[in-house]
Design an enzyme around this catalytic site. Structure first.
Site, PDB file in Angstrom:
ATOM      1  N   ASP A  52       0.851  -1.195   0.000  1.00 49.69           N
ATOM      2  CA  ASP A  52       0.000   0.000   0.000  1.00 49.69           C
ATOM      3  C   ASP A  52       0.885   1.242   0.000  1.00 49.69           C
ATOM      4  O   ASP A  52       1.660   1.449   0.934  1.00 49.69           O
ATOM      5  CB  ASP A  52      -0.885  -0.035   1.262  1.00 49.69           C
ATOM      6  CG  ASP A  52      -1.670   1.250   1.445  1.00 49.69           C
ATOM      7  OD1 ASP A  52      -1.903   1.954   0.438  1.00 49.69           O
ATOM      8  OD2 ASP A  52      -2.060   1.542   2.595  1.00 49.69           O
ATOM      9  N   ASP A  56      -4.018   3.931   2.672  1.00 49.38           N
ATOM     10  CA  ASP A  56      -5.447   3.664   2.952  1.00 49.38           C
ATOM     11  C   ASP A  56      -5.678   2.244   3.479  1.00 49.38           C
ATOM     12  O   ASP A  56      -6.819   1.827   3.666  1.00 49.38           O
ATOM     13  CB  ASP A  56      -6.321   3.941   1.719  1.00 49.38           C
ATOM     14  CG  ASP A  56      -6.002   2.995   0.559  1.00 49.38           C
ATOM     15  OD1 ASP A  56      -5.053   2.183   0.684  1.00 49.38           O
ATOM     16  OD2 ASP A  56      -6.704   3.058  -0.465  1.00 49.38           O
ATOM     17  N   ASP A  60      -1.996  -1.397  -3.625  1.00 48.43           N
ATOM     18  CA  ASP A  60      -2.350  -0.694  -4.867  1.00 48.43           C
ATOM     19  C   ASP A  60      -1.332  -0.993  -5.975  1.00 48.43           C
ATOM     20  O   ASP A  60      -0.304  -1.645  -5.744  1.00 48.43           O
ATOM     21  CB  ASP A  60      -2.481   0.817  -4.619  1.00 48.43           C
ATOM     22  CG  ASP A  60      -1.339   1.369  -3.775  1.00 48.43           C
ATOM     23  OD1 ASP A  60      -0.182   1.008  -4.073  1.00 48.43           O
ATOM     24  OD2 ASP A  60      -1.596   2.117  -2.810  1.00 48.43           O
ATOM     25  N   ASP A 129      -6.979 -11.366 -14.536  1.00 51.28           N
ATOM     26  CA  ASP A 129      -7.930 -12.386 -14.111  1.00 51.28           C
ATOM     27  C   ASP A 129      -9.266 -12.088 -14.789  1.00 51.28           C
ATOM     28  O   ASP A 129      -9.844 -11.021 -14.583  1.00 51.28           O
ATOM     29  CB  ASP A 129      -8.078 -12.281 -12.577  1.00 51.28           C
ATOM     30  CG  ASP A 129      -8.452 -13.577 -11.916  1.00 51.28           C
ATOM     31  OD1 ASP A 129      -9.245 -14.314 -12.513  1.00 51.28           O
ATOM     32  OD2 ASP A 129      -7.971 -13.833 -10.795  1.00 51.28           O
ATOM     33  N   ASP A 231     -11.256 -17.249 -14.499  1.00 53.32           N
ATOM     34  CA  ASP A 231     -11.913 -17.649 -13.255  1.00 53.32           C
ATOM     35  C   ASP A 231     -13.117 -18.565 -13.491  1.00 53.32           C
ATOM     36  O   ASP A 231     -13.902 -18.339 -14.426  1.00 53.32           O
ATOM     37  CB  ASP A 231     -12.415 -16.360 -12.572  1.00 53.32           C
ATOM     38  CG  ASP A 231     -13.044 -16.605 -11.227  1.00 53.32           C
ATOM     39  OD1 ASP A 231     -12.296 -16.947 -10.299  1.00 53.32           O
ATOM     40  OD2 ASP A 231     -14.278 -16.454 -11.094  1.00 53.32           O
TER      41      ASP A 231
HETATM   42  C1  NOJ Z   1     -12.638 -18.464  -7.893  1.00 52.16           C
HETATM   43  C2  NOJ Z   1     -11.800 -17.388  -7.288  1.00 52.16           C
HETATM   44  O1  NOJ Z   1     -10.478 -17.839  -7.198  1.00 52.16           O
HETATM   45  C3  NOJ Z   1     -12.408 -17.054  -5.941  1.00 52.16           C
HETATM   46  O2  NOJ Z   1     -11.596 -16.233  -5.169  1.00 52.16           O
HETATM   47  C4  NOJ Z   1     -13.744 -16.439  -6.200  1.00 52.16           C
HETATM   48  O3  NOJ Z   1     -14.416 -16.236  -4.969  1.00 52.16           O
HETATM   49  C5  NOJ Z   1     -14.622 -17.328  -7.071  1.00 52.16           C
HETATM   50  N1  NOJ Z   1     -13.918 -17.919  -8.175  1.00 52.16           N
HETATM   51  C6  NOJ Z   1     -15.762 -16.542  -7.635  1.00 52.16           C
HETATM   52  O4  NOJ Z   1     -15.307 -15.675  -8.633  1.00 52.16           O
END
Ligand code: NOJ
Length: 584
Positions: A52, A56, A60, A129, A231
């Site tokens: 950070d 805050d 970041d 991600d 994800d």
């Molecule tokens: C997998 C992610 O790694 C996790 O952190 C998240 O809560 C769930 N998918 C939902 O996006």
């Protein structure tokens, strides 16, 4: 702040723990048939907890830029950033309200561009991600979709009528607990959410949705990133909306068992690949819960949809009897070895694995994979040796390189993680006492992996000058980057030694994998062979001495070890050695 020059001096000092004569053959640039991301390590950052710079209490992007040299010293050429997009932060950024912007708590788009540019100077690329199974309920798409059954985005999410008795369309339980359906007054319908109610699932059956998501991904490629982690991608294809057999007292069934990796998903993903990734100099790694090693040929390699997938057989060992934390099971080392070996073997000829033992959703590896009472530093070094000598791209999760361990806060109210709260409730519903429920939280809570990074011995471990959003682990006075950089025997120095060793031995990037002593319940041993040269790892995961068979030792010379040289035939508790051999 500590000086990088001082750190590097310590790295060089750290190399003196190499066994005598360790450098057996010269650095070899080999592996030219491999892509850059196959030769490198990836460092995973949870931006909220990394560094950070504005006080805050939340990490970041400038904080990440400041630490690029530190990251590079671990052999990383890519940094996976968990979501940094605007988000109400119900699930710490995995609930995205705008796919093509930066959350102000992390900085600005200029900060991101500077991070990418400064990374490039060091040959370190950013990995974004992509959270495309669901968005935030605050995303403009959902705000529009929920208004009526006829608006232009009415079909962008998964809406269904109630059952005749007014209850949810199916008895599916969301991954964070409670029904996977939430009622919407405006539409007089339910919407589906695999995770929290604030994370409505997008409707991938709608081609406009898919195109909007592809556009978002291309936006980041145009910013010069190096790849994507994708994800919860195994949940995008929904099968028939039918009830499942209840698996608990609440009369519900875990949504994972109904919707993960179902028929037809690969059609979506082939299109995704064609439209977004094909022909780009980036890598993709899908989060693939529900994919097992036998499925890998369809997911990775020449006919696959991603370059790599995170396949969780080894991570899920303590949960093999169910998806909920309150059903943990004992497991044996042979099961861990079998799980890892299965994915290594399936991808031998075609495909590639990410090698990982931690991420932001998992317990720290020293708690996850070793017996209770294991010495953290020794366990961390052993795991590092396995991580950096298996075949595949090693993923190092922030703090793992320092030997971070789980936390154990007294009350559920001390925990931020949304899934800890859901699982705590499930455990109580299942009849466990609050103390037992807290034991599950202590082991599995995702907050274990989310405590702030420990940079030095200053207040708040140098993570922030303010109040951190999550408490710093109490071990920070000794477990931190500055102190460890100055100690040649530290976990950090060991990681740096291994990174250098990996660079210098092409067996470790290119070499074939072969498991040795598969039946052994104490030792995980394997060879990596390229041409006539072999590197062999032997790791004692137990708290007892383990005997190395005479035939194992034949023709091997120890190059590295997690402990000073000891008796040849005995691996001390938690000791790992790395050998070389030259084949006839
Ligand atoms: C997998 C992610 O790694 C996790 O952190 C998240 O809560 C769930 N998918 C939902 O996006």
């Amino acid at each position: 702040m500590f000086s990088f020059a001082k750190e590097m001096a310590a790295v060089l000092a750290g190399c003196s723990i190499l066994a005598a004569g360790a450098t057996v053959f010269a650095a070899d640039s080999g592996g030219d048939s491999l892509k850059w991301w196959q030769k490198a390590a990836v460092y995973q950052i949870y931006p909220k907890s990394f560094a950070d710079t504005d006080g805050d209490g939340v990490g970041d992007l400038p904080g990440i830029t400041e630490h690029l040299d530190y990251i590079g010293s671990l052999g990383a050429k890519a940094v996976w950033l968990t979501p940094i997009y605007p988000s109400p932060m119900v699930d710490n950024g995995y609930d995205i309200s705008d796919y093509t912007a930066i959350d102000p708590s992390y900085g600005t788009m200029e900060d991101f561009e500077k991070l990418v540019a400064d990374g490039k100077k060091r040959k370190i690329r950013m990995v974004m991600d992509l959270v495309f199974n669901h968005s935030s309920e605050q995303h403009a798409w959902f705000l529009e979709s929920k208004q009526s059954r006829t608006n232009p985005k009415a079909d962008w999410y998964i809406w269904r009528d109630a059952k005749p008795d007014g209850s949810a369309p199916t008895n599916w339980r969301s991954i964070f607990g409670g029904s996977a359906w939430t009622w919407c007054e405006e539409r007089q319908q339910y919407y589906l959410h695999t995770f929290a109610a604030q994370q409505p699932d997008l409707n991938w059956e709608n081609p406009e949705v898919r195109q909007a998501l592809y556009d978002a991904a291309r936006f980041w490629i145009d910013k010069g990133i190096g790849g994507f982690r994708i994800d919860a991608i195994t949940y995008i294809k929904k099968p028939a909306f039918v009830d499942g057999t209840p698996d608990a007292e609440d009369g519900m069934v875990g949504i994972h068992s109904m919707t993960a990796n179902t028929e037809g998903i690969l059609d979506f993903l082939h299109e995704f690949k064609r439209e977004v990734f094909a022909g780009r100099d980036i890598f993709t790694v899908g989060e693939a819960n529900g994919v097992v090693p036998a499925d890998l040929p369809k997911w990775v390699g020449k006919d696959g949809v991603f370059d790599m997938v995170f396949e969780f057989s080894h991570m899920n060992l303590p949960l093999k009897n169910g998806e909920t934390w309150c059903r943990p099971t004992e497991w044996k080392l042979t099961e861990l070895k079998d799980a890892l070996t299965a994915s290594q073997n399936v991808t031998k000829e075609n495909g590639w694995c990410p090698v990982f033992f931690e991420n932001h959703d998992q317990p720290r590896c020293v708690n996850h994979f070793f017996p209770k009472g294991a010495d953290t530093e020794k366990a961390a070094k052993t795991m590092a040796a396995v991580l950096l000598t298996l075949r595949g791209t090693p993923f190092i999760y922030e703090g793992q390189e320092l030997g971070f361990a789980n936390v154990a806060w007294p009350s559920i109210d001390d925990y931020n993680d949304i899934s800890s709260h859901g699982q705590y409730k499930i455990a109580l519903q299942e009849g466990f006492s609050p103390e037992q429920a807290m034991e599950f939280v202590h082991f599995f809570s995702r907050d274990n992996a989310r405590t702030p990074m420990q940079w030095n011995t200053d207040a708040q471990a140098g993570f922030t000058k303010g109040t951190p959003w999550l408490p710093v682990h109490e071990d920070y006075a000794s477990v931190n980057a500055l102190v460890e950089a100055g100690n040649p025997g530290s976990v950090l120095s060991w990681y740096r030694t291994l990174a250098k060793f990996r660079r210098e031995h092409r067996e470790l990037t290119e070499g074939a994998y072969e498991e040795l002593m598969p039946e052994d319940e104490q030792i995980f041993a394997f060879a990596r062979t390229a041409g006539k040269r072999q590197i062999i790892t032997a790791a004692n995961f137990s708290l007892k001495e383990a005997k190395l068979p005479a035939e194992f030792l034949l023709g091997k010379r120890q190059l590295l070890g997690t402990m000073p040289k000891g008796e040849t035939k005995i691996l001390r508790p938690l000791e790992t050695r790395i050998y070389e051999a030259v084949l006839e």
